[in-house]
Scaffold this active site. Sequence first.
Site, PDB file in Angstrom:
ATOM      1  N   GLY A 290      -7.568  -7.510   4.487  1.00  0.00           N
ATOM      2  CA  GLY A 290      -7.260  -7.544   5.833  1.00  0.00           C
ATOM      3  C   GLY A 290      -6.648  -8.544   6.464  1.00  0.00           C
ATOM      4  O   GLY A 290      -7.353  -8.917   7.563  1.00  0.00           O
ATOM      5  N   GLY A 291      -5.872  -9.650   5.524  1.00  0.00           N
ATOM      6  CA  GLY A 291      -5.494 -10.675   5.988  1.00  0.00           C
ATOM      7  C   GLY A 291      -6.697 -11.532   5.399  1.00  0.00           C
ATOM      8  O   GLY A 291      -6.745 -11.671   4.221  1.00  0.00           O
TER       9      GLY A 291
ATOM     10  N   TRP B 208      -4.477  -8.218  -4.177  1.00  0.00           N
ATOM     11  CA  TRP B 208      -5.847  -7.930  -4.220  1.00  0.00           C
ATOM     12  C   TRP B 208      -6.354  -7.642  -2.804  1.00  0.00           C
ATOM     13  O   TRP B 208      -6.963  -8.698  -2.453  1.00  0.00           O
ATOM     14  CB  TRP B 208      -6.672  -8.695  -5.065  1.00  0.00           C
ATOM     15  CG  TRP B 208      -8.067  -8.062  -5.492  1.00  0.00           C
ATOM     16  CD1 TRP B 208      -9.106  -8.058  -4.752  1.00  0.00           C
ATOM     17  CD2 TRP B 208      -8.536  -7.885  -6.992  1.00  0.00           C
ATOM     18  NE1 TRP B 208     -10.121  -7.688  -5.335  1.00  0.00           N
ATOM     19  CE2 TRP B 208      -9.646  -7.271  -6.622  1.00  0.00           C
ATOM     20  CE3 TRP B 208      -7.826  -7.754  -7.876  1.00  0.00           C
ATOM     21  CZ2 TRP B 208     -10.387  -6.915  -8.009  1.00  0.00           C
ATOM     22  CZ3 TRP B 208      -8.705  -7.293  -9.297  1.00  0.00           C
ATOM     23  CH2 TRP B 208      -9.833  -6.856  -9.245  1.00  0.00           C
ATOM     24  N   ASP B 209      -6.410  -6.598  -2.263  1.00  0.00           N
ATOM     25  CA  ASP B 209      -6.769  -6.410  -0.811  1.00  0.00           C
ATOM     26  C   ASP B 209      -8.263  -5.964  -0.971  1.00  0.00           C
ATOM     27  O   ASP B 209      -8.682  -5.589  -1.772  1.00  0.00           O
ATOM     28  CB  ASP B 209      -5.741  -5.338  -0.216  1.00  0.00           C
ATOM     29  CG  ASP B 209      -5.740  -5.447   1.212  1.00  0.00           C
ATOM     30  OD1 ASP B 209      -6.429  -6.088   1.965  1.00  0.00           O
ATOM     31  OD2 ASP B 209      -4.768  -4.990   1.920  1.00  0.00           O
TER      32      ASP B 209
ATOM     33  N   ASP C 254       0.907  -1.309   0.070  1.00  0.00           N
ATOM     34  CA  ASP C 254      -0.144  -0.119   0.129  1.00  0.00           C
ATOM     35  C   ASP C 254       0.781   1.222   0.080  1.00  0.00           C
ATOM     36  O   ASP C 254       1.965   1.303   0.756  1.00  0.00           O
ATOM     37  CB  ASP C 254      -0.959   0.096   1.312  1.00  0.00           C
ATOM     38  CG  ASP C 254      -2.047   0.796   1.193  1.00  0.00           C
ATOM     39  OD1 ASP C 254      -2.280   1.503   0.343  1.00  0.00           O
ATOM     40  OD2 ASP C 254      -2.875   0.787   2.233  1.00  0.00           O
TER      41      ASP C 254
ATOM     42  N   ASP D 145     -11.948 -17.710   0.836  1.00  0.00           N
ATOM     43  CA  ASP D 145     -12.957 -18.705   0.607  1.00  0.00           C
ATOM     44  C   ASP D 145     -12.497 -19.261  -0.916  1.00  0.00           C
ATOM     45  O   ASP D 145     -11.649 -18.477  -1.561  1.00  0.00           O
ATOM     46  CB  ASP D 145     -14.233 -17.952   0.542  1.00  0.00           C
ATOM     47  CG  ASP D 145     -14.382 -16.771  -0.337  1.00  0.00           C
ATOM     48  OD1 ASP D 145     -14.015 -17.074  -1.638  1.00  0.00           O
ATOM     49  OD2 ASP D 145     -14.543 -15.685   0.190  1.00  0.00           O
TER      50      ASP D 145
ATOM     51  N   GLU E  71      21.040 -13.798  11.684  1.00  0.00           N
ATOM     52  CA  GLU E  71      19.735 -14.053  11.450  1.00  0.00           C
ATOM     53  C   GLU E  71      19.747 -14.093   9.768  1.00  0.00           C
ATOM     54  O   GLU E  71      19.028 -14.646   9.168  1.00  0.00           O
ATOM     55  CB  GLU E  71      18.612 -12.854  11.880  1.00  0.00           C
ATOM     56  CG  GLU E  71      18.302 -13.038  13.185  1.00  0.00           C
ATOM     57  CD  GLU E  71      17.760 -11.949  13.866  1.00  0.00           C
ATOM     58  OE1 GLU E  71      16.772 -12.090  14.774  1.00  0.00           O
ATOM     59  OE2 GLU E  71      17.889 -10.718  13.450  1.00  0.00           O
TER      60      GLU E  71
HETATM   61  C1  DGJ Z   1      -4.254  -5.154   4.968  1.00  0.00           C
HETATM   62  C2  DGJ Z   1      -3.327  -6.251   4.326  1.00  0.00           C
HETATM   63  O1  DGJ Z   1      -3.977  -7.609   4.824  1.00  0.00           O
HETATM   64  C3  DGJ Z   1      -2.025  -5.798   4.667  1.00  0.00           C
HETATM   65  O2  DGJ Z   1      -1.237  -7.040   4.619  1.00  0.00           O
HETATM   66  C4  DGJ Z   1      -1.658  -4.688   3.954  1.00  0.00           C
HETATM   67  O3  DGJ Z   1      -1.757  -5.094   2.670  1.00  0.00           O
HETATM   68  C5  DGJ Z   1      -2.564  -3.349   4.297  1.00  0.00           C
HETATM   69  N1  DGJ Z   1      -4.017  -3.985   4.171  1.00  0.00           N
HETATM   70  C6  DGJ Z   1      -2.047  -2.410   3.515  1.00  0.00           C
HETATM   71  O4  DGJ Z   1      -3.165  -1.440   3.651  1.00  0.00           O
END
Ligand code: DGJ
Length: 724
Positions: free
Chosen positions: A525-526, A474-475, A364, A531, A611
């Site tokens: 958002g994760g 694709w969020d 983002d 699905d 690491e």
């Molecule tokens: C939610 C996603 O799950 C995150 O990995 C990240 O891409 C943020 N949005 C960015 O806004």
Amino acid sequence: MIYVRDNFFSLKTKNTEYQLYADKYGVLQHIWYGKRVDTNMSYLLNYPDVGFAGNIYEAGNDRTYSLNTLPLEYPCKGTGDYRISAVSVSHSDGSTALDLRFKEYKITKGKYSITGLPAVYANESEADTLEITLQDTSSDVRVILRYGVLYELDIITRSAIIINGGCGKIRINNAASLCLDIPDEKLEWLHFHGRHSMERITERSPLIHGIQESSSTRGTSSHQQNPSVILCSPDCTEENGSCIGAFFVYSGSFRTQIELDQLNQTRLIIGINPELFSWTLNPGETFETPEAVMTYSGNGFSKLSHSFHKVIREHICRGNYKLSERPVLLNNWEATYFDFDADKILRIAKQASEIGVDMLVLDDGWFGKRDNDCSGLGDWFVNEEKLKGSLHNLAEKINKLGMRFGLWFEPEMISEDSRLYREHSDWAIKIPGRDPMRGRYQLVLDMSRKDVQDYLYDSISAILRSADISYLKWDMNRSISDWYSSLLTAEKQGELPHRYVLGLYALLERLTSDFPDVLFEGCSGGGGRFDAGMLYYCPQIWCSDDTDAFERTVIQYGTSFIYPISAVGSHVSIVPNHQTGRITPIESRAVTAMAGSFGYELDPSQLTDNEKSAVSEQINRFKKYRKLIHGGKYYRLSDPMNGYTSVWEFISEDGSEILVQGMVFRTEPNMNRKSIKLRGLDPDFVFESDGESYKGSALLEGGILLPQTWGDYAPVEIYLRKKG
Ligand code: DGJ
């Protein structure tokens, strides 16, 4: 294989059988779903005379024939079955009764598809289709029930078509995809609930009399409940006992209901959530439901998961990346959040390439005016000031470092502070005269509109063409509310939530087919839209915004009941973890992330030299095991919510290679090394690990010793190879 005799239908797979029967009144009864029996099980049907269970008119004085007590294949509202129903319509006169009776059937080779919706696909040698047409003679509303039978995989799919064959307009209030009646048997159910950053927590409970449900009204499948369910016998374990699982191939609001009725019969119904849904059908029009996919296992949850993993990986996921090796990627989100410019990204990229990462993903903030999450969504043009030049140049520099380049989008959203909103505020979903709800400060685009889809297609494809971009994340970062589309009449506003999903799928279809070399990763958002519908377009989905390795074992454990390992986007991040503050060893973070499509979510400059070399070594190991992890069978060896370990196993199809990975949560002083029993292997094979030999039978019965641990959240990794 599908057998038919005198309106008795048997759908057979390798190990399972599904039977139904159109009785003398044309009522389609469900007879059996379970182990393959190769005989008609209708002797199990019984016809009790139950008070306050009405009788169909044709039954005359026979009080034993009641729609309220029989196992029905697609029960209707309004005609005497008072349990949960699969279909409900309002006729043009306002009445709501529907009485569906058998009309005809058709069997075809291959698997049906559904217009505009994702579905299982299979060729003529892999699947057969049965279509049974039911009809309400008074209104000529017809329903075609479709069944796909995938023999080798023990999979049966379901979908329905509602047809308005009459001459008045009807409104569909509910059209489920699957209904399954199970006779008197004490069952339990598993479902997967959660919240943002803590998705798909497994919950198992005995059924109670009445209705239990898991559902979403958020316009997406949601973090809170997953569109999947398992019904099982109380003695069901990973290896023993019987269970039936179902998942929904749909990314919008859904509802799974289970009713335990007065006669201790269980009814399971899955479909589009009828709350916030209605659909108008003019005479001659049809409506197709999304698909639900079922399997039965008589050998516990492992077998159920194996069937689901295979059908999703091989018959739902598509495209060039479906079975091919996924790149190890590094995503800059947790490394920089919005605070980056080209120099910072290139510095991260350089270090990423040195440690062996395949692909750099810019998350983002690269577009429009987007320095925080309050603005910019919808403005899909590059912020060249921030990137100090074009995306083409940045991608080229990253390519020169020997890495591919990927990019984040959130196509379905619009910020009020954006050029797009200033030009097209009517494209946002909101109700005239009302202030809309905001979620993460943003509004949602009306994806049902063709002009919105075209704008997104044009702007995304222009970006994809402008540079060498190999991956697209694709969020989708809010739940939807204030449903209203200025292009729909008042009567059709109830169609918007489903039309939104159809619009999303149409756009994804265009983009994924026009850019077959781009790997699409889903995200909300994760794992808020994790699905099978999304997996049709995106073979992997970012599993959760929680990158804490300990919590991830719980999230990935729940996810693994239904979804294949290759579908699970999973990354190693820095400690203390950004979501929980927990500190876990880098090796434990790595083995947990390896149970997925592996990557990193950190700034390598924050790693010590030790690491960094650990990371390089992990990447090499993942590449070595990648085929086994994604293509092998997965076994849950322990339950992270119940005990002190989370351990799982991958075994290759030919049984010659085994990888055991996981974590021991807690070390105690003076502790014995614990053993864990392996599964799915040939008892007669002899395996070798670290110079020791083990007979398969020993590994199955006695198990293998877990390492001596030191500290909390200690990693487990044991690789065994067949000797000789
Ligand atoms: C939610 C996603 O799950 C995150 O990995 C990240 O891409 C943020 N949005 C960015 O806004």
